[in-house]
Each structure stands twice: as structure tokens, then as C-alpha cells.
Design a protein around this motif. Structure first.
Motif, mmCIF file in Angstrom:
data_model
loop_
_atom_site.group_PDB
_atom_site.id
_atom_site.type_symbol
_atom_site.label_atom_id
_atom_site.label_comp_id
_atom_site.label_asym_id
_atom_site.label_seq_id
_atom_site.Cartn_x
_atom_site.Cartn_y
_atom_site.Cartn_z
ATOM 1 N N THR A 1 53.622 -57.781 20.824
ATOM 2 C CA THR A 1 54.546 -56.866 20.095
ATOM 3 C C THR A 1 55.643 -55.860 21.159
ATOM 4 N N ALA A 2 55.177 -55.748 22.300
ATOM 5 C CA ALA A 2 55.678 -54.775 23.255
ATOM 6 C C ALA A 2 56.865 -55.431 23.678
ATOM 7 N N THR B 1 38.959 -47.771 29.067
ATOM 8 C CA THR B 1 39.366 -46.710 28.196
ATOM 9 C C THR B 1 40.813 -46.702 27.837
ATOM 10 N N GLY B 2 41.650 -47.477 28.217
ATOM 11 C CA GLY B 2 43.011 -47.451 27.655
ATOM 12 C C GLY B 2 43.708 -46.610 28.528
ATOM 13 N N HIS B 3 43.210 -45.863 29.459
ATOM 14 C CA HIS B 3 43.813 -45.150 30.308
ATOM 15 C C HIS B 3 44.243 -45.515 31.697
ATOM 16 N N PRO B 4 45.366 -45.589 32.064
ATOM 17 C CA PRO B 4 45.084 -46.429 33.471
ATOM 18 C C PRO B 4 44.502 -45.673 34.612
ATOM 19 N N LEU C 1 55.934 -51.739 32.665
ATOM 20 C CA LEU C 1 55.133 -50.649 32.962
ATOM 21 C C LEU C 1 53.488 -50.701 33.157
ATOM 22 N N VAL C 2 53.032 -51.197 32.140
ATOM 23 C CA VAL C 2 51.664 -51.278 32.049
ATOM 24 C C VAL C 2 51.119 -52.202 33.165
ATOM 25 N N THR C 3 51.782 -53.091 33.398
ATOM 26 C CA THR C 3 51.317 -54.332 34.516
ATOM 27 C C THR C 3 51.583 -53.673 35.738
#
Length: 341
Positions: A264-265, A231-234, A272-274
Motif C-alpha cells: 500500500t506504500a 521495533t519499527g524505528h529504523p 525512503l524506508v529501503t
């Protein structure tokens, strides 16, 4: 005392190599000239040691002391900063251009200056040193089992496009592939997944939140790989994937998670995403959007920091051309060229 020398080569690389061979690593490039018809001429300053000379004290003042002048054989800044050596400096500049941190650049430059084989050009030294840190990561294949490969990451990082590229590659390798998605709530997500499944001629399974799938729907020899979009929502992804892993425990279904990170991040965003997906213990990384930046070093250094191998690199939208296996050469190119060669 300085001596100025001029070295001419067919290219900057050729001129630098000639300078290194003739004057060694302690020479400094002070000027470069480009000929209209091609070729490069470098002005090289080479610091040479000056012998200490005895100083007569006969006429010296009675008070105080006279000290002999001291001339170091190598300028102090060269002794502590390998990036100031001309050929090594070229590597440092390329690393800086690709967005590498000062610490990483210093580590590379120190290693290549002390390279055991002096006949290897510094660019080749740098490529080998960098490449050794990025071994090839392989997707596992288990006979008589079905492997689910889930791609996770934030919305917009290229998960769906990468999944389609993987499916196309596996089909060309005669693998039996199925598509699946957890993204059943976002407007148009299921319709997009169905369009891709139809275009590729593959079955599609929509796994809706709260509905526990039966293991027999996936296990067995009918399908080699199920490529699962998320979904892209952790919080939602983590909860659903942990539930799926639990549902398939003890079955003939293997489950792998790969984290998709965009080149690009920022470094902070990558961290944070990891961290958000760390509970899933990803097997490795997929790096996307390499065509949208010339500073991919940050995401590559992040991969080293979190000790996750990179499985694939993507640098464009074409499913047949813009998916690359990661490995030593590709990662070295990204650091030293800013792109995959």
C-alpha cells in the motif's frame, strides 16, 4: 483505407485470440459488444496498404510540384507504441490497472509483441516475461547452525503477523523454531510477543537495548531458526542489529535481515524506508498487505529497482492461509490480475 470485420468469441480473451490469429497484430479493436447470454463480438478495423499511383502532371499548374499520395502500411502510432495493438493493449490496460509505470508497461508490451512463438497468447507471453524477473528467493538453511532471521520495517507494516506466519509454517515443516524481539519499550509489545509464543508453543527471548546476548544462548543444534521481531524505528533497529551481528561474528550463528514492505506504500515511501535500512544489507524482501490494494505493481517494481529478491508475499491475517512463497507465477499474477490467483 479501412476494412471493418466482426469477430465473435466465447469470452473477451477468446475473441481477442481469434482476432489475432485471423487478422494479425496490426488490427485495431474499434468496438466490443457483449451478448446477454454470454460471448463477445469485436469490430476490427484493419489498415491495409494502398499502392502508390502515378499522378499525371499534364494538367498540373506550372508552378509548384505535385507529390503522389503516401499511405503507410502501418499507422505511425502503431509503429512506435506497441500498446495500441489490440491484444497487446489488453496487457497494457491490465498493467495500468495494477499500478505499473509507463516505462515498465512499454517494456513488457514491446517484448510480447515481438515474441518468437506467435501461437502463445499475449497474456501468457506477458506472464512469462514478467515472471523471469522474479526468481524464487529461498531462506537459507545451514546444518548444525542456528539462523537468526530478523524482519525490519516501519511500525504497522505487518512484521509481527508475518513472523507468526513464518513460525507456523516452519513448525508444520518440523523445524525447531524460537521467537525473539527487540521491541521491549513499546507498550504491550512484549505482552503480545508472549501471547503468540504461548499460542504457538515456542520459547521467547526478549533482547533489551544495550544488553549484549551470549552467543551460546542461540548457537547449537537445539534451534534451527530464531525469528526476530524489531521495533519499527529504523535508527534503533539498525544500531541494535549491527551490534547483534558483531556479537555473533565467529560463532555458529548465521544472521539474515529481510525488509518488510507494504504493498500500500507509495513509491517515495518505499524508497525512503529501503534507504533507512540499507546499512543492514537485507537479504531480500517480504511484501505485505496485498489484500489492501489492487495496485501492487509499485512495490514489485521497487524490488526490481533495488535488486532485492522477494521471499514471501502476504495477503491477509490468517497464519495458515495468507503467506505465500514468492516466485514467477505469483508476481505475474499481481501485475496482470492485481492479486495472487
Amino acid at each position: 483505407m479501412q476494412h471493418i470485420h466482426r469477430v465473435t468469441g466465447a469470452s473477451m480473451r477468446d475473441a481477442l485470440l481469434r482476432a489475432q490469429n485471423e487478422f494479425g497484430d496490426d488490427a485495431v479493436v474499434i468496438q466490443q459488444e457483449f451478448a446477454p447470454g454470454g460471448g463477445v463480438t469485436l469490430s476490427i478495423a484493419r489498415k491495409t496498404p494502398v499502392a502508390k499511383q502515378a499522378v499525371s502532371t499534364a494538367n498540373a499548374p506550372k508552378t509548384g510540384h505535385v507529390r503522389p499520395a503516401q499511405f503507410p502500411a502501418v499507422a505511425p502510432e502503431l509503429a512506435v507504441d506497441p500498446t495500441r495493438v489490440p491484444l497487446v493493449r489488453e496487457v497494457a490496460l491490465r498493467l495500468e490497472k495494477s499500478g505499473a509505470s509507463k516505462a515498465f508497461a512499454a517494456k513488457v508490451c514491446s517484448a510480447i509483441r515481438d515474441w518468437p512463438d506467435p501461437d502463445v497468447h499475449v497474456m501468457d507471453r506477458a506472464a512469462e516475461f514478467i515472471g523471469l524477473r522474479f526468481p524464487i528467493a529461498h531462506l537459507k538453511r545451514i546444518e548444525q547452525h542456528t539462523r537468526i532471521v530478523a524482519l525490519v520495517g516501519l511500525t504497522g507494516v505487518g512484521k509481527t503477523t508475518t513472523l507468526v506466519k513464518l513460525a507456523a509454517r516452519m513448525l508444520r515443516a518440523n523445524r525447531r523454531v524460537e521467537l525473539a524481539t527487540l521491541d521491549s519499550r513499546r507498550v504491550g509489545a512484549v505482552e503480545q510477543a508472549r501471547a503468540w509464543s504461548k499460542q504457538l508453543g515456542l520459547p521467547l527471548t526478549v533482547l533489551r537495548e544495550g544488553v549484549k546476548p551470549h552467543a551460546r544462548a542461540f548457537e547449537g543444534a537445539q534451534v534451527d531458526v530464531v525469528l526476530l521481531d524489531t521495533t519499527g524505528h529504523p535508527p534503533s533497529d539498525v544500531a541494535q542489529l549491527l551490534a547483534l551481528k558483531q556479537a555473533f561474528t565467529g560463532t555458529r550463528v548465521a544472521f539474515d535481515v529481510y525488509l518488510v514492505l507494504p504493498a500500500t506504500a507509495s513509491r517515495e515511501a518505499l524508497e525512503l524506508v529501503t534507504r533507512a535500512y540499507s546499512t543492514l544489507a537485507p537479504e531480500g524482501l517480504v511484501i505485505t498487505k496485498l489484500d489492501e490494494t489492487r495496485q501492487p505493481a509499485a512495490v514489485l517494481e521497487h524490488a526490481l529497482a533495488v535488486e532485492l529478491p522477494i521471499a514471501f508475499l502476504t495477503d491477509g491475517p490468517d497464519p495458515s492461509a495468507h503467506l505465500h512463497r514468492s516466485g514467477p507465477e505469483a508476481c505475474a499474477d499481481l501485475f496482470l490480475r492485481g492479486r495472487i490467483a
